[in-house]
Motif scaffolding. Structure first.
Motif, mmCIF file in Angstrom:
data_model
loop_
_atom_site.group_PDB
_atom_site.id
_atom_site.type_symbol
_atom_site.label_atom_id
_atom_site.label_comp_id
_atom_site.label_asym_id
_atom_site.label_seq_id
_atom_site.Cartn_x
_atom_site.Cartn_y
_atom_site.Cartn_z
ATOM 1 N N TYR A 134 0.859 -1.081 -0.008
ATOM 2 C CA TYR A 134 -0.112 0.068 0.055
ATOM 3 C C TYR A 134 0.727 1.301 0.077
ATOM 4 O O TYR A 134 0.550 2.203 -0.833
ATOM 5 C CB TYR A 134 -1.113 0.002 1.209
ATOM 6 C CG TYR A 134 -1.654 1.351 1.631
ATOM 7 C CD1 TYR A 134 -3.010 1.555 0.602
ATOM 8 C CD2 TYR A 134 -1.326 2.161 2.324
ATOM 9 C CE1 TYR A 134 -3.677 2.607 0.946
ATOM 10 C CE2 TYR A 134 -1.824 3.207 2.709
ATOM 11 C CZ TYR A 134 -3.181 3.674 2.000
ATOM 12 O OH TYR A 134 -3.753 4.794 2.258
ATOM 13 N N LEU A 135 1.896 1.318 0.928
ATOM 14 C CA LEU A 135 2.742 2.490 0.872
ATOM 15 C C LEU A 135 3.634 2.488 -0.366
ATOM 16 O O LEU A 135 3.778 3.651 -0.750
ATOM 17 C CB LEU A 135 3.839 2.315 2.011
ATOM 18 C CG LEU A 135 3.209 2.332 3.318
ATOM 19 C CD1 LEU A 135 4.259 2.466 4.429
ATOM 20 C CD2 LEU A 135 2.552 3.797 3.593
ATOM 21 N N SER A 136 4.034 1.496 -0.969
ATOM 22 C CA SER A 136 4.976 1.498 -2.166
ATOM 23 C C SER A 136 3.860 2.171 -3.329
ATOM 24 O O SER A 136 4.556 2.481 -4.353
ATOM 25 C CB SER A 136 5.505 0.184 -2.412
ATOM 26 O OG SER A 136 4.283 -0.841 -3.077
ATOM 27 N N LEU A 137 2.660 1.947 -3.193
ATOM 28 C CA LEU A 137 1.699 2.526 -4.297
ATOM 29 C C LEU A 137 1.473 3.853 -4.383
ATOM 30 O O LEU A 137 0.643 4.556 -4.835
ATOM 31 C CB LEU A 137 0.524 1.458 -4.338
ATOM 32 C CG LEU A 137 0.751 0.302 -5.116
ATOM 33 C CD1 LEU A 137 -0.512 -0.585 -4.846
ATOM 34 C CD2 LEU A 137 1.044 0.284 -6.484
ATOM 35 N N GLY A 138 2.252 4.372 -3.077
ATOM 36 C CA GLY A 138 1.693 5.827 -2.830
ATOM 37 C C GLY A 138 0.388 5.952 -2.125
ATOM 38 O O GLY A 138 -0.258 7.200 -2.225
ATOM 39 N N GLY A 139 -0.112 5.127 -1.096
ATOM 40 C CA GLY A 139 -1.180 5.487 -0.352
ATOM 41 C C GLY A 139 -1.089 6.458 0.461
ATOM 42 O O GLY A 139 -0.043 6.500 1.014
ATOM 43 N N ILE A 140 -2.257 6.828 0.853
ATOM 44 C CA ILE A 140 -2.365 7.897 1.992
ATOM 45 C C ILE A 140 -1.937 7.142 3.420
ATOM 46 O O ILE A 140 -2.223 6.056 3.815
ATOM 47 C CB ILE A 140 -3.775 8.251 2.087
ATOM 48 C CG1 ILE A 140 -4.344 8.990 1.016
ATOM 49 C CG2 ILE A 140 -3.830 9.518 3.452
ATOM 50 C CD1 ILE A 140 -5.739 9.163 1.039
ATOM 51 N N SER A 141 -0.791 7.916 4.142
ATOM 52 C CA SER A 141 -0.250 7.445 5.328
ATOM 53 C C SER A 141 -0.152 8.492 6.148
ATOM 54 O O SER A 141 1.103 8.788 6.568
ATOM 55 C CB SER A 141 1.136 6.458 4.879
ATOM 56 O OG SER A 141 1.881 7.582 4.099
ATOM 57 N N ASP A 142 -1.253 8.936 6.860
ATOM 58 C CA ASP A 142 -1.098 9.796 7.868
ATOM 59 C C ASP A 142 -0.591 9.287 9.405
ATOM 60 O O ASP A 142 -0.640 7.982 9.189
ATOM 61 C CB ASP A 142 -2.549 10.832 8.048
ATOM 62 C CG ASP A 142 -3.630 9.676 8.154
ATOM 63 O OD1 ASP A 142 -3.374 8.499 8.083
ATOM 64 O OD2 ASP A 142 -4.737 10.308 8.231
ATOM 65 N N ALA A 143 -0.272 10.123 10.138
ATOM 66 C CA ALA A 143 0.142 9.780 11.516
ATOM 67 C C ALA A 143 -0.896 8.838 12.273
ATOM 68 O O ALA A 143 -0.345 7.395 12.869
ATOM 69 C CB ALA A 143 0.322 10.643 12.617
ATOM 70 N N PRO A 144 -2.100 8.621 12.340
ATOM 71 C CA PRO A 144 -2.804 7.597 13.051
ATOM 72 C C PRO A 144 -3.005 6.407 12.513
ATOM 73 O O PRO A 144 -2.722 5.431 13.232
ATOM 74 C CB PRO A 144 -4.431 8.289 12.676
ATOM 75 C CG PRO A 144 -4.180 9.829 12.741
ATOM 76 C CD PRO A 144 -2.997 10.067 11.788
ATOM 77 N N LEU A 145 -2.784 6.357 11.018
ATOM 78 C CA LEU A 145 -2.778 4.897 10.350
ATOM 79 C C LEU A 145 -1.464 4.182 10.682
ATOM 80 O O LEU A 145 -1.143 3.067 10.935
ATOM 81 C CB LEU A 145 -2.917 5.211 8.745
ATOM 82 C CG LEU A 145 -2.810 3.689 8.110
ATOM 83 C CD1 LEU A 145 -3.965 3.056 8.550
ATOM 84 C CD2 LEU A 145 -3.042 4.196 6.678
ATOM 85 N N ARG A 146 -0.271 5.223 10.616
ATOM 86 C CA ARG A 146 1.025 4.539 11.144
ATOM 87 C C ARG A 146 1.080 3.947 12.495
ATOM 88 O O ARG A 146 1.457 3.209 12.758
ATOM 89 C CB ARG A 146 2.223 5.627 10.412
ATOM 90 C CG ARG A 146 2.231 5.971 9.232
ATOM 91 C CD ARG A 146 3.511 6.695 8.743
ATOM 92 N NE ARG A 146 3.589 6.970 7.411
ATOM 93 C CZ ARG A 146 4.420 6.348 6.783
ATOM 94 N NH1 ARG A 146 5.318 5.339 7.325
ATOM 95 N NH2 ARG A 146 4.746 6.391 5.433
#
Length: 288
Positions: free
Chosen positions: A187-199
């Motif tokens: 998901y991250l490698s495809l440029g997905g949204i990764s804000d602080a709560p999700l991380r």
């Protein structure tokens, strides 16, 4: 700014590691090896350790409510990930239904195991203190006609065909955590949204995974019970294989919630062909 950078680095490293082919393909083998050979650690650990006490804080706080902790963190992560991508409540509920199915399976097996132990067990009453046989074991007298609840309530011992429910739960939770969080790397490698709560939720899931592994080792090392723990681990692995390696591969429908990440891993891709290629790749990472 510094804490945000640390969070991004840690989650990127963890997501990349848990999404690798090596980890996803061999994690269940690692878990099986731990269950099989973990009791050998009892030869080296100190039985005066704080982890040798069943009333230890970790056992009371986490082990006795292990499924609840897993549902809280994994459920929050799955819901936030799916909803932040599609903004679809129905899609998020479909992905969350995998936890409900696994929970129902766990409860059903626990009920069956309890019935099995009741049907195959017998009640024994220890003789007075000081009366022992030559091998140092306390003499037990069989008490017929007693149920398990009545036997234990009277302070006697119940011996029956037992499968370790704790090992079963820990193995199932570990495998479920790996399956549900492994999609975060792609998901991250495809440029997905990764804000602080999700991380942060992802990081909590990773920490929970290693906590379950630690508690699994503690139970195997300090409270070895063969073959009940081996049977519990085998039941956990079979449950995972039946769900994630079997049923969930049938695709989403009214009777199947589908695989983790289905419908989410197409952030940069346009068209169903690219999405299918992204979704098929993790499936080859599993052992058949």
């Amino acid at each position: 700014m510094f804490l945000s950078t640390v969070l991004v680095v840690l989650t990127d490293l963890a997501a990349r590691f848990m999404g690798t082919t090596l980890f996803r393909r061999h994690f269940h083998l690692l878990l099986s090896a731990l269950v099989m050979f973990g009791p050998m650690l009892s030869l080296w650990v100190s039985h005066h350790s704080i982890f040798a006490k069943k009333n230890h804080f970790l056992y009371r706080m986490f082990l006795h409510s292990g499924w609840g902790w897993t549902c809280i963190f994994v459920g929050s992560f799955v819901f936030l990930l799916s909803f932040s991508v599609r903004r679809s409540l129905s899609l998020s509920i479909r992905h969350l239904s995998r936890l409900a199915v696994a929970g129902g399976l766990w409860l059903g097996f626990c009920k069956l195991l309890d019935l099995l132990e009741n049907a195959t067990g017998s009640c024994y009453e220890p003789l007075e203190a000081g009366t022992v046989v030559t091998n140092g074991q306390t003499l037990l007298v069989l008490r017929e006609g007693e149920s398990k609840s009545e036997c234990l309530k009277a302070g006697m011992l119940w011996r029956g065909y037992e499968v370790s429910e704790d090992i079963f739960l820990l193995c199932l939770c570990c495998l479920l955590l790996v399956e549900e969080t492994a999609v975060f790397g792609p998901y991250l490698s495809l440029g997905g949204i990764s804000d602080a709560p999700l991380r942060i939720l992802f990081l909590f899931c990773v920490l929970l995974l290693w906590l379950w592994i630690f508690l699994l080792l503690c139970l195997l090392a300090y409270f070895p019970q063969f073959p009940t723990q081996l049977l519990g681990g085998a039941l956990g692995c079979l449950s995972w294989r039946g769900l994630y390696q079997g049923w969930y591969r049938l695709g989403p429908s009214w009777y199947c919630p589908g695989r983790p990440g289905l419908g989410l891993l197409n952030i940069k891709a346009v068209g169903n062909d690219v999405e299918d290629a992204q979704l098929k790749q993790p499936n080859h990472d599993h052992c058949n």
